[in-house]
Design a protein around this motif. Structure first.
Motif, mmCIF file in Angstrom:
data_model
loop_
_atom_site.group_PDB
_atom_site.id
_atom_site.type_symbol
_atom_site.label_atom_id
_atom_site.label_comp_id
_atom_site.label_asym_id
_atom_site.label_seq_id
_atom_site.Cartn_x
_atom_site.Cartn_y
_atom_site.Cartn_z
ATOM 1 N N GLY A 1 -6.335 -5.829 -13.814
ATOM 2 C CA GLY A 1 -5.493 -4.159 -14.442
ATOM 3 C C GLY A 1 -5.890 -3.687 -15.783
ATOM 4 N N ALA A 2 -6.765 -4.579 -16.533
ATOM 5 C CA ALA A 2 -8.009 -3.129 -17.532
ATOM 6 C C ALA A 2 -8.539 -2.737 -17.216
ATOM 7 C CB ALA A 2 -8.136 -5.266 -18.859
ATOM 8 N N GLN A 3 -9.385 -3.677 -16.527
ATOM 9 C CA GLN A 3 -11.185 -2.865 -15.270
ATOM 10 C C GLN A 3 -10.169 -1.229 -15.065
ATOM 11 O OE1 GLN A 3 -12.251 -4.707 -11.967
ATOM 12 N NE2 GLN A 3 -14.107 -2.562 -11.699
ATOM 13 N N LEU A 4 -9.020 -1.289 -14.355
ATOM 14 C CA LEU A 4 -8.388 -0.433 -14.375
ATOM 15 C C LEU A 4 -7.831 0.386 -14.747
ATOM 16 C CD1 LEU A 4 -6.365 -1.656 -10.639
ATOM 17 C CD2 LEU A 4 -8.529 -0.549 -10.596
ATOM 18 N N ARG A 5 -7.311 0.190 -15.722
ATOM 19 C CA ARG A 5 -7.038 1.253 -16.980
ATOM 20 C C ARG A 5 -7.981 1.759 -17.866
ATOM 21 N NH1 ARG A 5 -4.607 -2.836 -18.731
ATOM 22 N NH2 ARG A 5 -2.400 -2.694 -17.386
ATOM 23 N N GLN A 6 -8.757 0.453 -17.220
ATOM 24 C CA GLN A 6 -10.457 2.057 -17.946
ATOM 25 C C GLN A 6 -10.523 2.874 -17.290
ATOM 26 O OE1 GLN A 6 -13.031 -1.037 -19.757
ATOM 27 N NE2 GLN A 6 -14.923 0.064 -20.505
ATOM 28 N N THR A 7 -11.163 1.999 -16.657
ATOM 29 C CA THR A 7 -11.748 2.751 -15.505
ATOM 30 C C THR A 7 -11.028 4.604 -15.212
ATOM 31 O OG1 THR A 7 -12.839 1.072 -14.484
ATOM 32 C CG2 THR A 7 -12.752 3.429 -13.019
ATOM 33 N N LEU A 8 -9.312 4.664 -14.741
ATOM 34 C CA LEU A 8 -8.872 5.111 -14.937
ATOM 35 C C LEU A 8 -8.099 6.625 -15.521
ATOM 36 C CD1 LEU A 8 -6.555 3.682 -11.966
ATOM 37 C CD2 LEU A 8 -8.655 5.553 -11.646
ATOM 38 N N TYR B 1 1.099 2.811 -11.015
ATOM 39 C CA TYR B 1 0.357 3.217 -10.149
ATOM 40 C C TYR B 1 -0.677 1.434 -10.571
ATOM 41 C CZ TYR B 1 -3.650 3.242 -7.679
ATOM 42 O OH TYR B 1 -4.768 3.311 -6.773
ATOM 43 N N ILE B 2 -0.689 1.305 -10.949
ATOM 44 C CA ILE B 2 -1.707 -0.185 -11.196
ATOM 45 C C ILE B 2 -0.900 -1.581 -11.115
ATOM 46 C CG2 ILE B 2 -2.868 -1.729 -13.278
ATOM 47 C CD1 ILE B 2 -3.712 0.739 -14.484
ATOM 48 N N SER B 3 0.221 -1.345 -11.530
ATOM 49 C CA SER B 3 0.807 -2.485 -11.105
ATOM 50 C C SER B 3 1.158 -2.439 -9.474
ATOM 51 C CB SER B 3 2.547 -1.963 -11.471
ATOM 52 O OG SER B 3 2.286 -2.510 -13.024
ATOM 53 N N ALA B 4 1.145 -1.613 -9.247
ATOM 54 C CA ALA B 4 2.036 -1.410 -7.695
ATOM 55 C C ALA B 4 0.436 -1.370 -6.962
ATOM 56 C CB ALA B 4 2.228 -0.239 -7.189
ATOM 57 N N ASP B 5 -0.751 -1.119 -7.764
ATOM 58 C CA ASP B 5 -2.426 -1.587 -6.921
ATOM 59 C C ASP B 5 -2.449 -3.058 -7.271
ATOM 60 O OD1 ASP B 5 -4.901 -1.246 -5.858
ATOM 61 O OD2 ASP B 5 -5.262 -1.375 -7.962
ATOM 62 N N LEU B 6 -2.020 -3.751 -7.756
ATOM 63 C CA LEU B 6 -2.149 -5.301 -8.909
ATOM 64 C C LEU B 6 -1.649 -5.872 -7.240
ATOM 65 C CD1 LEU B 6 -2.081 -5.471 -12.514
ATOM 66 C CD2 LEU B 6 -4.416 -5.291 -10.542
ATOM 67 N N VAL B 7 -0.807 -5.059 -7.025
ATOM 68 C CA VAL B 7 0.255 -6.537 -5.918
ATOM 69 C C VAL B 7 -0.195 -6.201 -4.782
ATOM 70 C CG1 VAL B 7 2.270 -6.119 -4.746
ATOM 71 C CG2 VAL B 7 3.041 -6.002 -7.122
ATOM 72 N N GLN C 1 -4.264 -14.956 -9.660
ATOM 73 C CA GLN C 1 -3.068 -14.922 -9.931
ATOM 74 C C GLN C 1 -3.470 -14.510 -11.533
ATOM 75 O OE1 GLN C 1 0.148 -14.112 -8.924
ATOM 76 N NE2 GLN C 1 0.881 -13.909 -11.670
ATOM 77 N N TYR C 2 -3.957 -15.219 -12.431
ATOM 78 C CA TYR C 2 -4.823 -15.172 -13.615
ATOM 79 C C TYR C 2 -5.615 -14.501 -14.292
ATOM 80 C CZ TYR C 2 -2.585 -19.761 -13.809
ATOM 81 O OH TYR C 2 -1.245 -20.105 -14.347
ATOM 82 N N PHE C 3 -6.411 -13.790 -12.926
ATOM 83 C CA PHE C 3 -7.416 -12.677 -13.219
ATOM 84 C C PHE C 3 -7.119 -11.861 -13.163
ATOM 85 C CE2 PHE C 3 -10.865 -10.350 -10.645
ATOM 86 C CZ PHE C 3 -11.606 -10.517 -12.251
ATOM 87 N N SER C 4 -5.867 -11.422 -12.450
ATOM 88 C CA SER C 4 -4.818 -9.549 -12.115
ATOM 89 C C SER C 4 -5.260 -9.082 -13.519
ATOM 90 C CB SER C 4 -4.222 -10.536 -11.512
ATOM 91 O OG SER C 4 -2.966 -10.786 -12.185
ATOM 92 N N LEU D 1 0.875 -1.199 -0.118
ATOM 93 C CA LEU D 1 -0.124 -0.067 -0.504
ATOM 94 C C LEU D 1 1.155 0.664 -0.160
ATOM 95 C CD1 LEU D 1 -2.710 0.671 -0.102
ATOM 96 C CD2 LEU D 1 -2.576 1.042 2.204
ATOM 97 N N ASP D 2 1.943 1.374 0.866
ATOM 98 C CA ASP D 2 3.216 2.169 0.909
ATOM 99 C C ASP D 2 3.670 1.741 -0.321
ATOM 100 O OD1 ASP D 2 2.660 2.917 3.230
ATOM 101 O OD2 ASP D 2 4.277 1.691 3.691
ATOM 102 N N ALA D 3 3.822 1.509 -1.447
ATOM 103 C CA ALA D 3 4.053 1.727 -2.724
ATOM 104 C C ALA D 3 3.598 2.087 -4.105
ATOM 105 C CB ALA D 3 4.632 0.205 -3.058
ATOM 106 N N SER D 4 2.309 1.541 -3.569
ATOM 107 C CA SER D 4 1.188 2.093 -3.998
ATOM 108 C C SER D 4 0.883 3.775 -4.206
ATOM 109 C CB SER D 4 -0.744 1.475 -4.072
ATOM 110 O OG SER D 4 -1.519 2.144 -4.799
ATOM 111 N N ALA D 5 0.911 4.278 -2.423
ATOM 112 C CA ALA D 5 0.594 5.722 -2.712
ATOM 113 C C ALA D 5 1.755 6.174 -3.113
ATOM 114 C CB ALA D 5 0.647 6.068 -0.840
#
Length: 157
Positions: free
Chosen positions: A111-118, A79-85, A104-107, A65-69
């Motif tokens: 990631g695609a959802q986050l990319r689209q939303t953000l 950011y998406i990579s850090a959030d997925l972690v 692991q497979y669903f991530s 969470l610190d890395a994501s922040a």
């Protein structure tokens, strides 16, 4: 007869196919379908994480969470990579290897959802604050609050 070695060999042999399949699913899944699948998978995983988490899990979650922040207002892909972690560590804290493997497979879809939303909506502090509250609920072993926060987070634009 022990089936474990055979299962491991089979899983390793199909890993590339599964990754390719998930990458295709990420491209063909609608935002609503991704949210629906996240509700099914992540909400229950977070409930289990709140019940089963260890101190080591909490340490990994805080670090993630610190890395994501640190990346929240920066480069979108970083950011998406850090959030997925962070989300992966949440699922791993459920201590269910099958669930972790599935996530692991669903991530790729997450990631695609986050990319689209953000890409559509700017990042908002309130959304990041939900991550903080979610970690707090897991830390305090409050599965109902964790589930509620997870649902909110998934449904945020």
């Amino acid at each position: 007869m022990n089936m474990q070695p055979q299962i491991r060999r089979s899983r390793a042999g199909y890993r590339g196919l599964l990754i390719a399949s998930c990458a295709y699913a990420a491209l063909s899944t609608t935002l609503a379908q991704a949210q629906e699948t996240r509700q099914i998978l992540e909400v229950e995983a977070i409930r289990l994480a709140a019940l089963r988490r260890t101190d080591e899990d909490l340490k990994k979650l805080r670090e993630a969470l610190d890395a994501s922040a640190a990346l929240y207002h920066g480069d979108l892909e970083a950011y998406i990579s850090a959030d997925l972690v962070f989300h992966k560590h949440l699922v791993d804290a459920a201590h269910n290897p099958a669930l972790s493997e599935l996530y692991q497979y669903f991530s790729a879809i997450v990631g695609a959802q986050l990319r689209q939303t953000l890409t559509i909506s700017p990042r908002r502090q309130a959304v990041f604050d939900l991550h903080i509250a979610l970690l707090d609920a897991v830390e305090h072993q409050d599965p109902e609050r964790a589930k509620s926060l997870c649902r909110q987070l998934i449904n945020e634009p």
